[in-house]
Design a protein around this motif. Structure first.
Motif, short mmCIF file in Angstrom:
data_model
loop_
_atom_site.label_atom_id
_atom_site.label_comp_id
_atom_site.label_asym_id
_atom_site.label_seq_id
_atom_site.Cartn_x
_atom_site.Cartn_y
_atom_site.Cartn_z
N ASN A 101 59.88 -118.95 31.91
CA ASN A 101 60.82 -118.23 32.75
C ASN A 101 60.05 -117.20 33.57
O ASN A 101 58.83 -117.07 33.46
N ASN A 102 60.77 -116.47 34.42
CA ASN A 102 60.10 -115.55 35.34
C ASN A 102 59.30 -114.47 34.62
O ASN A 102 58.21 -114.09 35.06
N LYS A 103 59.84 -113.96 33.52
CA LYS A 103 59.13 -112.93 32.77
C LYS A 103 57.84 -113.49 32.19
O LYS A 103 56.78 -112.82 32.22
N GLN A 104 57.88 -114.69 31.67
CA GLN A 104 56.68 -115.31 31.11
C GLN A 104 55.65 -115.62 32.18
O GLN A 104 54.44 -115.47 31.95
N TYR A 105 56.11 -116.03 33.36
CA TYR A 105 55.18 -116.25 34.47
C TYR A 105 54.46 -114.94 34.83
O TYR A 105 53.25 -114.92 35.07
N ALA A 106 55.23 -113.85 34.85
CA ALA A 106 54.65 -112.55 35.19
C ALA A 106 53.62 -112.12 34.15
O ALA A 106 52.55 -111.61 34.49
N LEU A 107 53.92 -112.31 32.86
CA LEU A 107 52.99 -111.96 31.80
C LEU A 107 51.72 -112.81 31.87
O LEU A 107 50.61 -112.30 31.67
N LEU A 108 51.89 -114.09 32.15
CA LEU A 108 50.75 -114.99 32.24
C LEU A 108 49.86 -114.62 33.42
O LEU A 108 48.63 -114.61 33.32
N ALA A 109 50.47 -114.31 34.55
CA ALA A 109 49.70 -113.91 35.73
C ALA A 109 48.94 -112.61 35.48
O ALA A 109 47.79 -112.45 35.91
N GLU A 110 49.58 -111.68 34.77
CA GLU A 110 48.92 -110.41 34.42
C GLU A 110 47.72 -110.66 33.50
O GLU A 110 46.66 -110.05 33.67
N CYS A 111 47.89 -111.56 32.54
CA CYS A 111 46.79 -111.92 31.62
C CYS A 111 45.63 -112.51 32.40
O CYS A 111 44.46 -112.15 32.19
N ILE A 112 45.92 -113.44 33.31
CA ILE A 112 44.87 -114.10 34.10
C ILE A 112 44.11 -113.08 34.94
O ILE A 112 42.88 -113.17 35.08
N GLU A 113 44.82 -112.09 35.46
CA GLU A 113 44.16 -111.06 36.25
C GLU A 113 43.29 -110.16 35.37
O GLU A 113 42.19 -109.77 35.77
N GLN A 114 43.77 -109.84 34.17
CA GLN A 114 42.99 -108.98 33.26
C GLN A 114 41.66 -109.62 32.88
O GLN A 114 40.64 -108.93 32.81
N ILE A 115 41.67 -110.90 32.63
CA ILE A 115 40.43 -111.57 32.20
C ILE A 115 39.62 -112.09 33.38
O ILE A 115 38.56 -112.70 33.19
N LYS A 116 40.13 -111.84 34.60
CA LYS A 116 39.42 -112.26 35.83
C LYS A 116 39.03 -113.73 35.76
O LYS A 116 37.88 -114.12 35.97
N LEU A 117 40.01 -114.57 35.48
CA LEU A 117 39.74 -115.99 35.26
C LEU A 117 39.34 -116.72 36.53
O LEU A 117 38.56 -117.67 36.49
N PHE A 118 39.88 -116.27 37.66
CA PHE A 118 39.56 -116.91 38.94
C PHE A 118 38.89 -115.90 39.87
O PHE A 118 39.08 -114.69 39.73
#
Length: 324
Positions: free
Chosen positions: A196-213
């Motif tokens: 859902n939208n909240k989970q997408y937001a949390l996942l995007a925040e995680c990806i940014e924290q770990i600098k995956l891309f």
């Protein structure tokens, strides 16, 4: 070795409702366009007519911002242009659910019952979509007939970016995507995300924290990635971390089990251009193949993973919003 599912047909849509919406839209547009074409058959198109249709199209988009990207994908010749566009990403959750569960009435649409049946379609933006695609088809027909070069003022109008209602920062740009982009996106498959939208937001925040891309991944781009609609590959800074994250998403059934075959077939990820990678692969893009994903999956099970704690905490928080 992990094999591709060559014998399985992966549908363009995750839900039957979206398929029915597109088919229903095509039927109404077909009747609307044929009716309008019949009325305009004896009329010789002029530059003023083309300008008028452009203004009407931009006016529809200005008052209905979620329709902004639809024409771009319609111009690509996609059968499922509404799904491939950003329309379903831009509408509200409630409207999205109405489209997802849509069931078309078993009635043949014809010029006699067109208006009555259109009024029965209880979907926001649907009538506007019919008008938008009809007008664009007429405009394309007119432009084919008018061979004279455009005036400078008309070229400015065709390239005009009109602000959306209530938001002067929003721009409208109608143009077809490149043939390369069209071919790449058509061949892609979905990871079948269940977020859902909240989970997408949390996942995007995680990806940014770990600098995956290498570049920041916005929520809208994350949705496109998982839905198989990403047009440009993502440059991965740490492949082992990427595999660990997607394996965790698979474990909790946020994405399909065979995500590696999807990533390999879609060519969604390229390796980060370190000096070592430049010497190994040259300056050209190196898409991460299936075997490399598998090797990194084995490594992530035995070796330390960068960002592991952040990923695990993000997954736990996402689980708290699973039922919302």
């Amino acid at each position: 070795m992990f094999e591709l599912d060559d014998n399985i047909e992966y549908p363009d849509f995750p839900e039957e409702g979206f398929r029915e919406v597109q088919q229903c839209l095509d039927r109404f547009v077909g009747i609307s366009y044929e009716t309008a074409s019949g009325m305009l058959y004896r009329m010789k198109p002029a530059r003023e007519d083309i300008t008028l249709y452009r203004v009407k199209i931009l006016d529809i988009i200005r008052h209905n911002p979620p329709l902004e990207s639809v024409l771009r994908y319609f111009h690509d010749g996609r059968d499922n242009y509404l799904w491939y566009s950003d329309f379903y990403d831009d509408i509200t959750k409630e409207v999205y659910q109405r489209y997802r569960t849509f069931k078309a009435a078993p009635v043949e649409i014809n010029p006699a019952n067109y208006a009555e049946e259109l009024d029965k379609i209880d979907l926001p933006y649907f009538k506007e979509l019919v008008d938008l695609i009809t007008l664009e088809r007429i405009l394309m027909k007119y432009e084919d007939k008018v061979s004279e070069p455009k005036t400078e003022s008309e070229e400015d109008l065709s390239d005009k970016k009109t602000p959306a209602a209530g938001n002067e920062e929003t721009k409208v740009e109608i143009k077809p995507t490149s043939q390369l982009e069209t071919k790449r996106t058509k061949a892609k498959r979905s990871y079948e995300p269940k977020l859902n939208n909240k989970q997408y937001a949390l996942l995007a925040e995680c990806i940014e924290q770990i600098k995956l891309f290498r570049l920041r991944l916005k929520v809208t781009d994350l949705k496109k990635l998982l839905k198989g609609k990403l047009t440009e590959p993502l440059e991965v800074t740490n492949q082992k971390t990427l595999v660990y994250l997607f394996e965790r998403l698979k474990e909790y059934q946020y994405i399909k089990d065979k995500w590696i075959s999807v990533a390999d077939g879609n060519k969604d990820f390229i390796s980060f251009r370190t000096e070592g990678n430049r010497q190994r692969y040259g300056d050209q893009q190196h898409y991460i193949p299936m075997q490399q994903f598998q090797n990194n999956r084995k490594k992530s099970e035995k070796e330390a993973v960068r960002g592991l704690i952040i990923i695990d905490e993000a997954i736990e928080e996402m689980n708290e919003y699973r039922d919302e």
